[in-house]
Design an enzyme around this catalytic site. Structure first.
Site, PDB file in Angstrom:
ATOM      1  N   ARG A  13     -77.804-155.570  -8.383  1.00 11.30           N
ATOM      2  CA  ARG A  13     -77.055-155.461  -9.534  1.00 11.30           C
ATOM      3  C   ARG A  13     -77.096-154.047 -10.053  1.00 11.30           C
ATOM      4  NH1 ARG A  13     -78.529-161.001  -9.359  1.00 11.30           N
ATOM      5  NH2 ARG A  13     -80.601-160.373 -10.308  1.00 11.30           N
ATOM      6  N   GLU A  20     -90.883-161.917 -11.137  1.00  9.14           N
ATOM      7  CA  GLU A  20     -91.120-162.948 -11.929  1.00  9.14           C
ATOM      8  C   GLU A  20     -91.133-164.251 -11.062  1.00  9.14           C
ATOM      9  OE1 GLU A  20     -87.946-163.700 -14.649  1.00  9.14           O
ATOM     10  OE2 GLU A  20     -88.923-165.258 -15.716  1.00  9.14           O
TER      11      GLU A  20
HETATM   12  P1  AMP Z   1     -89.266-157.855 -12.604  1.00 11.31           P
HETATM   13  O1  AMP Z   1     -89.795-157.258 -11.386  1.00 11.31           O
HETATM   14  O2  AMP Z   1     -89.993-159.046 -12.763  1.00 11.31           O
HETATM   15  O3  AMP Z   1     -89.010-156.850 -13.782  1.00 11.31           O
HETATM   16  O4  AMP Z   1     -87.734-158.423 -11.952  1.00 11.31           O
HETATM   17  C1  AMP Z   1     -86.730-157.743 -12.216  1.00 11.31           C
HETATM   18  C2  AMP Z   1     -85.832-157.997 -11.039  1.00 11.31           C
HETATM   19  O5  AMP Z   1     -85.551-159.427 -10.739  1.00 11.31           O
HETATM   20  C3  AMP Z   1     -84.280-157.442 -11.223  1.00 11.31           C
HETATM   21  O6  AMP Z   1     -83.792-156.863 -10.247  1.00 11.31           O
HETATM   22  C4  AMP Z   1     -83.441-158.722 -11.881  1.00 11.31           C
HETATM   23  O7  AMP Z   1     -82.249-158.658 -11.422  1.00 11.31           O
HETATM   24  C5  AMP Z   1     -84.308-160.006 -11.365  1.00 11.31           C
HETATM   25  N1  AMP Z   1     -84.584-160.832 -12.429  1.00 11.31           N
HETATM   26  C6  AMP Z   1     -86.111-161.320 -12.666  1.00 11.31           C
HETATM   27  N2  AMP Z   1     -85.727-162.186 -13.482  1.00 11.31           N
HETATM   28  C7  AMP Z   1     -84.456-162.537 -13.723  1.00 11.31           C
HETATM   29  C8  AMP Z   1     -83.705-163.377 -14.794  1.00 11.31           C
HETATM   30  N3  AMP Z   1     -84.608-164.289 -15.414  1.00 11.31           N
HETATM   31  N4  AMP Z   1     -82.564-163.572 -14.426  1.00 11.31           N
HETATM   32  C9  AMP Z   1     -81.863-162.543 -13.821  1.00 11.31           C
HETATM   33  N5  AMP Z   1     -82.509-161.809 -13.004  1.00 11.31           N
HETATM   34  C10 AMP Z   1     -83.686-161.689 -12.940  1.00 11.31           C
END
Ligand code: AMP
Length: 170
Positions: free
Chosen positions: A58, A95
C-alpha cells in the site's frame, strides 16, 4: 474533509484479534485520495527530496503519487524474491507475524535525501527495517510518512530519532 471517515475497520483480518484498517475505501474516493497524498507530501515540497521509498504494497500507492508530485524518484521496498536484480535485505517483526523486505542495492545512492512512505504505522518494525536498508545504502532519511498511526502500539518509539508524521491517529 475528515479522512478517518474513509477508513474501514475490518475485524479479525488477516487473523483473529486484529482490526484491519482498510484504506481501499479511501482510495476509491478521488477527493479523499488527493487530500491524503497532499497531506503526506506537502511539507517536503521545498526539501529537495531525491527518492521516496514506498513499502509493499500500500506504500506504493501513496509513495508513487507523492513522488510524481514532488518530482522525485520512487523506490519499491518489496517482499523477498520479488525484485529481479541484486538486493539488500532486512528481517523484521509485524503486528501479525514476521517478514523480510528488500530494496535493490543501487536504488538509493550515498547522500540522497529520502522519504519513506507507508499506509500505516503499527509496531514500527516494517518502517524501521526500511530505514535501515536506506541507511545501509548511504541514504539520508528526511522523513517517514504514514496515512494512519495506531498510537496504542507505540511504533513511534521504535522510530525515535526520525522525523515521523501520520495524518490519522487511532
Ligand atoms: P508494523 O511493522 O507493525 O508497523 O506494521 C506495519 C505494516 O503492516 C504496514 O505495512 C501496514 O500496512 C500493515 N499493518 C499492520 N497492522 C495493520 C492493521 N491493523 N491494519 C492494516 N494494516 C496493518
Amino acid at each position: 474533509m475528515e479522512l478517518e471517515k474513509f477508513i474501514r475497520d475490518v475485524p479479525d483480518f488477516p487473523q483473529k484479534g486484529i482490526i484491519f484498517k482498510d484504506i481501499t475505501t479511501l482510495l476509491k474516493d478521488g477527493h479523499a485520495l488527493k487530500q491524503a497524498v497532499d497531506l503526506m507530501k506537502e511539507k517536503y515540497r521545498d526539501q529537495k527530496i531525491d527518492k521516496i521509498v514506498g513499502i509493499e504494497s500500500r506504500g506504493f500507492i501513496f509513495g508513487g503519487v507523492a513522488a510524481y508530485q514532488l518530482n522525485c524518484g520512487f523506490v519499491p521496498a518489496r517482499k523477498p524474491g520479488k525484485l529481479p536484480a541484486k538486493t539488500v535485505r532486512e528481517d523484521y517483526t509485524l503486528e501479525y507475524g514476521t517478514n523480510t523486505l528488500e530494496i535493490h542495492e543501487d536504488a538509493v545512492s550515498r547522500g540522497e535525501r529520502v522519504i519513506i512512505m507507508d499506509d500505516l504505522l503499527a509496531t514500527g518494525g516494517t518502517a524501521l527495517a526500511v530505514a535501515k536498508l536506506v541507511e545501509r545504502l548511504g541514504g539520508q532519511i528526511i522523513g517517514i510518512e504514514f496515512l494512519i498511526e495506531l498510537t496504542f502500539l507505540h511504533g513511534i518509539d521504535k522510530l525515535k530519532g526520525y522525523n515521523v508524521h501520520s495524518c490519522i491517529k487511532y
